[in-house]
Scaffold this motif. Sequence first.
Motif, PDB file in Angstrom:
ATOM      1  N   SER A  38     -13.156  42.501 -14.150  1.00  0.00           N
ATOM      2  CA  SER A  38     -11.842  42.959 -13.696  1.00  0.00           C
ATOM      3  C   SER A  38     -11.930  44.190 -12.803  1.00  0.00           C
ATOM      4  CB  SER A  38     -10.936  43.258 -14.884  1.00  0.00           C
ATOM      5  OG  SER A  38     -11.337  44.438 -15.502  1.00  0.00           O
ATOM      6  N   LYS A  39     -12.968  44.972 -12.942  1.00  0.00           N
ATOM      7  CA  LYS A  39     -13.060  46.183 -12.123  1.00  0.00           C
ATOM      8  C   LYS A  39     -13.972  45.950 -10.921  1.00  0.00           C
ATOM      9  CE  LYS A  39     -10.915  48.907 -15.092  1.00  0.00           C
ATOM     10  NZ  LYS A  39      -9.850  49.807 -14.846  1.00  0.00           N
ATOM     11  N   GLY A  40     -14.560  44.772 -10.852  1.00  0.00           N
ATOM     12  CA  GLY A  40     -15.530  44.610  -9.774  1.00  0.00           C
ATOM     13  C   GLY A  40     -15.257  43.386  -8.943  1.00  0.00           C
TER      14      GLY A  40
ATOM     15  N   VAL B 296       0.100  53.159  -5.050  1.00  0.00           N
ATOM     16  CA  VAL B 296      -0.702  54.259  -5.596  1.00  0.00           C
ATOM     17  C   VAL B 296      -1.890  53.707  -6.370  1.00  0.00           C
ATOM     18  CG1 VAL B 296      -0.663  56.276  -7.140  1.00  0.00           C
ATOM     19  CG2 VAL B 296       1.418  55.639  -5.894  1.00  0.00           C
ATOM     20  N   ASP B 297      -3.071  54.185  -6.087  1.00  0.00           N
ATOM     21  CA  ASP B 297      -4.214  53.897  -6.956  1.00  0.00           C
ATOM     22  C   ASP B 297      -5.207  55.042  -6.831  1.00  0.00           C
ATOM     23  OD1 ASP B 297      -5.886  52.756  -8.768  1.00  0.00           O
ATOM     24  OD2 ASP B 297      -6.272  50.918  -7.641  1.00  0.00           O
ATOM     25  N   MET B 298      -5.792  55.441  -7.951  1.00  0.00           N
ATOM     26  CA  MET B 298      -6.750  56.537  -7.913  1.00  0.00           C
ATOM     27  C   MET B 298      -8.168  56.039  -7.637  1.00  0.00           C
ATOM     28  SD  MET B 298      -5.061  59.371  -8.165  1.00  0.00           S
ATOM     29  CE  MET B 298      -3.857  58.635  -7.061  1.00  0.00           C
ATOM     30  N   GLU B 299      -8.289  54.720  -7.459  1.00  0.00           N
ATOM     31  CA  GLU B 299      -9.520  54.126  -6.934  1.00  0.00           C
ATOM     32  C   GLU B 299      -9.123  53.566  -5.586  1.00  0.00           C
ATOM     33  OE1 GLU B 299     -12.289  51.773 -10.119  1.00  0.00           O
ATOM     34  OE2 GLU B 299     -10.145  51.544 -10.264  1.00  0.00           O
ATOM     35  N   CYS B 300     -10.068  53.489  -4.663  1.00  0.00           N
ATOM     36  CA  CYS B 300      -9.616  53.060  -3.338  1.00  0.00           C
ATOM     37  C   CYS B 300      -9.919  51.592  -3.034  1.00  0.00           C
ATOM     38  CB  CYS B 300     -10.173  53.974  -2.261  1.00  0.00           C
ATOM     39  SG  CYS B 300     -11.933  54.171  -2.414  1.00  0.00           S
TER      40      CYS B 300
ATOM     41  N   GLY C  58      -2.154  51.571  -9.743  1.00  0.00           N
ATOM     42  CA  GLY C  58      -3.406  51.117 -10.353  1.00  0.00           C
ATOM     43  C   GLY C  58      -3.794  49.727  -9.881  1.00  0.00           C
ATOM     44  N   GLN C  59      -4.954  49.281 -10.347  1.00  0.00           N
ATOM     45  CA  GLN C  59      -5.482  47.990  -9.879  1.00  0.00           C
ATOM     46  C   GLN C  59      -4.528  46.837 -10.179  1.00  0.00           C
ATOM     47  OE1 GLN C  59      -9.652  46.676 -10.655  1.00  0.00           O
ATOM     48  NE2 GLN C  59      -8.711  45.039 -11.822  1.00  0.00           N
ATOM     49  N   CYS C  60      -4.131  46.740 -11.442  1.00  0.00           N
ATOM     50  CA  CYS C  60      -3.293  45.620 -11.859  1.00  0.00           C
ATOM     51  C   CYS C  60      -1.947  45.666 -11.120  1.00  0.00           C
ATOM     52  CB  CYS C  60      -3.096  45.700 -13.375  1.00  0.00           C
ATOM     53  SG  CYS C  60      -2.036  44.433 -14.011  1.00  0.00           S
TER      54      CYS C  60
HETATM   55 MG   LIG Z   1      -8.512  51.163 -11.408  1.00  0.00          MG
END
Ligand SMILES: [Mg+2]
Length: 489
Positions: free
Chosen positions: A258-260, A72-76, A11-13
Amino acid sequence: MPREIITIQVGQCGNQIGLKFWEQALREHRNQLLYDDALSSFFRNGEMDGEIFEEYPLGSEINDLKARAIVVDMECGVINNKILNGELSDIFEARQVVSDQSGAGNNWAQGHFEYGPMYEEEIMDKVRCATEKCDSLQGFVFLHSLGGGTGSGLGTYLLKSVGNEYVNNFKFSTCVFPSPENDDVAVSPYNSMLALNCLIEYSDCVLPIENQSLFDIVKRIDDLDKYKKNPYGTSLNKKIAKDMAMADSKGGATITDSKGMGHHFERENTIVAHVINNLTSSMRFEGSLNVDMNEITMNLVPYPKLHFLVSSLSPLYQLINKKCDPRSLDQSFLDALDPNYQLVKTDPMKSLYLACGLIVRSKTIEISQVNRGVETLQDKINMIYWNKEGFKVGICKKPPINQDYSILSLCNSTGIRGVFKALLSKFQKLYKHKAYLANYEKFGAERDLFDECEENCAQLISNYAQLEMENGKEVEEESLEEMSFEPIV
Ligand SMILES: [Mg+2]
Ligand SMILES: Nc1nc2c(ncn2[C@@H]2O[C@H](COP(=O)(O)OP(=O)(O)OP(=O)(O)O)[C@@H](O)[C@H]2O)c(=O)[nH]1
């Protein structure tokens, strides 16, 4: 002797913290010439031959280092921008990376029940590949947050899969808990509780890190920093400068973005990376008193499920701002008991300690100085009656970059139950109203599971409370026994 550690960052974090950790670790090994046992615990050494990474044996000169990591991240976004195309892209092979496009939408259930089975085979293949390159695998370190969907849901799914396949290797989880006051994810208490339920069951040892503690540390650094009086230059009008400073200090800018784009937890993650660096230092470098993560887990976890450690690091504020916080060695030992130095907030004076670990990094420190520090701590804290001497100390002769020494303390203390209590109460506020449940049921997280999580968290809290009670009784009885030897006057 078991040696290699495989890091699984999800994930991102997890990936942003992972990246900082690898960056710092590489800097620490920058002047090293030979690929030794210690370095091989986290890195492989060799050269790319076309698509294949040709491994060099121990004792060879350092050429290209590759991180023993699964990414691993489900966002790229983070993977494409920072991992595969960032400054450290050389230490990751594309074959270590698994990503998707759209993320798990801050939904533990989507990460766990949808992406889990969908990607299990692919990720476990990469894990097997990584373990085959180890001589003697020691264990796995997971890096992830609990508040979102991927790190929390898929991260804990992988913890189970790895646990099922590598029964005899330890699983150590470094987890970021959402800030109760400043989090942009409304359902983070659900995600965190669902993840916590897996961590209780499947992790051997957890290092919880609260975002609120990180925000508070960063804010204190800003408050202490005189240069911060007008950080945004003179050309901005006062109102904008004030708003920006407010957002920064509350972690507000961090959170909304945090997501952008924008602030990416830069300083917060630097602190976490220092903690992981210290934690792993005595494995990565030869030292006079090495402790590996196996030993930490063995020594600090007397009851299997009570495996959550309270960490603190000193010097701390200097890591971000050189002008802050000069500490003497004696002070640094005592900082282990100062909530301002903890990565998760507890009240040390009201806690019962089951076991403590100290990892000291210094070129010059003498064992007698360490013993003195330990004795001071022993005098101040309430250790459980059967483990009064329960301190495990590791000494690494290589100090962190630009520091003379550092002390990381890892304590298994009942104070951690405050964190679980706060989380449980946040969870119950939502769950009482059955809010957002449809989003979870859609992916197969039924109410039974929510009930189970609530029960298990309550059970964990009560286990800690019970230990405190029993200890109180024992101590009372012991002192009664002592008294019974007193002559009756
Ligand atoms: Mg994410
Ligand atoms: N300390 C720290 N916290 C972070 C970071 N990125 C996100 N968070 C926190 O982690 C939680 C959100 O988790 P993320 O890691 O962004 O989510 P994810 O695992 O990518 O999952 P999805 O995006 O939902 O698929 C929130 O509590 C954020 O405040 C980071 O780099 N450092």
